[in-house]
Design an enzyme around this catalytic site. Structure first.
Site, short mmCIF file in Angstrom:
data_model
loop_
_atom_site.label_atom_id
_atom_site.label_comp_id
_atom_site.label_asym_id
_atom_site.label_seq_id
_atom_site.Cartn_x
_atom_site.Cartn_y
_atom_site.Cartn_z
NE ARG A 26 -12.33 -3.34 0.44
CZ ARG A 26 -11.78 -4.37 0.57
NH1 ARG A 26 -11.49 -5.16 -0.50
NH2 ARG A 26 -11.08 -4.68 1.66
CG ASP A 49 -5.82 -2.29 1.57
OD1 ASP A 49 -6.50 -2.85 2.29
OD2 ASP A 49 -6.04 -1.69 0.57
NE ARG A 86 -7.95 -5.41 6.79
CZ ARG A 86 -9.27 -5.11 6.32
NH1 ARG A 86 -9.41 -5.02 5.35
NH2 ARG A 86 -10.22 -4.78 7.17
CG HIS A 108 -9.54 -0.55 -0.08
ND1 HIS A 108 -8.65 -1.25 0.83
CD2 HIS A 108 -10.82 -0.23 0.40
CE1 HIS A 108 -9.32 -1.42 1.83
NE2 HIS A 108 -10.67 -0.89 1.73
#
Length: 312
Positions: free
Chosen positions: A88, A148, A151, A175
């Site tokens: 990211r 998150d 998940r 993140h």
């Protein structure tokens, strides 16, 4: 209520579709810089709505920010998505200018809006949007923790062979694949600590799988995931517009909370009609606090790059 989603790619379109299907607003605007894509996807959603018994005004716009005027919430998904092998953080040089430009253009027409930032690297893009806009801190919120945590619950439910609806589980911190912190100690199944059902090795694997959850999907699909990120964005929008005051891990400005200042990082917050309204203190133990501090150091390093890009 009116919601604008900027970026009509897979994540933005999925987010807008979720908002429309759940009738969270009377009007949803999908905006993109690419000619025709937002108009086409909005028309497709409008046609689908006739089959789904939902009644929402859907508008697509190619870079016409006037159509976004009066938005109560604006979700920013603009920017380059991840490809296999990319982190990211690799996206910062490209996406920083995009996010800043979008923020400035939106505020010309919706000065009282609340921003939900999805663009990556999300923690740094949230910090950029907040600092460059001059908005009150409660009106700029990053998505990371909501996604998150979803998940985390998914991997826990698979390990426990139970419904994810019976689970409470949160991810805090940055993140990123190495910066997020799944709080296994605080995760519960029907109010009972998951450590009562799973051994330490299994919990360690669940946490590890959560941390690379996005990279796993990027490797499988060939690009960033979109169903869960889009749904997570809509989930946050719902809590804001309906003033649900849900506790949702989100990226917000810290001013001493969790031992950090002048940084946007994922912590549990109450989301309501005023944006984020309160930070919840989870009372981290020494190990968790050390991990949080390490996460903050990594994110702060990314934030420092903004200065070299002349966007702050």
């Amino acid at each position: 209520m009116k919601v604008t989603v900027v970026g009509a790619g897979a994540v933005g379109a999925t987010c807008a579709d979720n908002i429309a299907r759940r009738e969270l607003a009377h009007e949803v605007v999908l905006l993109d810089i690419k000619e025709g894509i937002s108009e086409g996807k909005s028309l497709d959603m409008l046609q689908a709505s006739t089959l789904l018994d939902c009644d929402v005004k859907l508008i697509g716009s190619t870079n016409d920010y006037e159509k976004t005027a009066g938005s109560d919430v604006v979700v920013i998904t603009s920017g380059l998505p991840r490809k296999p092998g990319m982190t990211r953080e690799d996206l910062i040089g490209i996406n920083a200018g995009i996010v800043k430009g979008v923020t400035e253009n939106i505020l010309k027409h919706s000065p009282d809006t609340i921003f939900v930032i999805i663009s990556n690297p999300m923690d740094t893009m949230t910090y950029l949007a907040l600092k460059s806009s001059g908005l009150p801190k409660n009106r700029v919120i990053g998505l990371g923790g909501a996604l998150d945590s979803a998940r985390f619950k998914t991997y826990l439910s698979l390990a426990l062979n139970c419904s994810p609806n019976d689970l409470q589980a949160s991810v805090i911190g940055g993140h990123g694949d190495t910066t997020m912190i799944p709080l296994t100690r605080l995760a519960t199944k029907a109010g009972v600590p998951v450590g009562n059902f799973l051994d330490a090795e299994t919990l360690k694997k669940v946490a590890a799988d959560t941390m690379v959850g996005g990279a796993t999907l990027t490797g499988l699909i060939g690009t960033s995931a979109w169903y869960a990120p889009g749904a997570a964005g809509a989930y946050m929008v719902e809590s804001i517009l309906r003033d649900q005051k849900r506790v949702i891990p989100s990226c917000v400005l810290l001013e001493g909370e969790y031992g950090q200042s002048d940084i946007c990082l994922g912590v549990p917050v109450v989301l309501g009609r005023n944006g984020w309204e309160e930070i919840i203190d989870y009372k981290l133990n020494d190990e968790e606090q050390a991990a949080f501090n390490k996460s903050a150091d990594a994110v702060r390093g990314m934030n420092n790059v903004l200065g070299t890009l002349n966007v702050l």
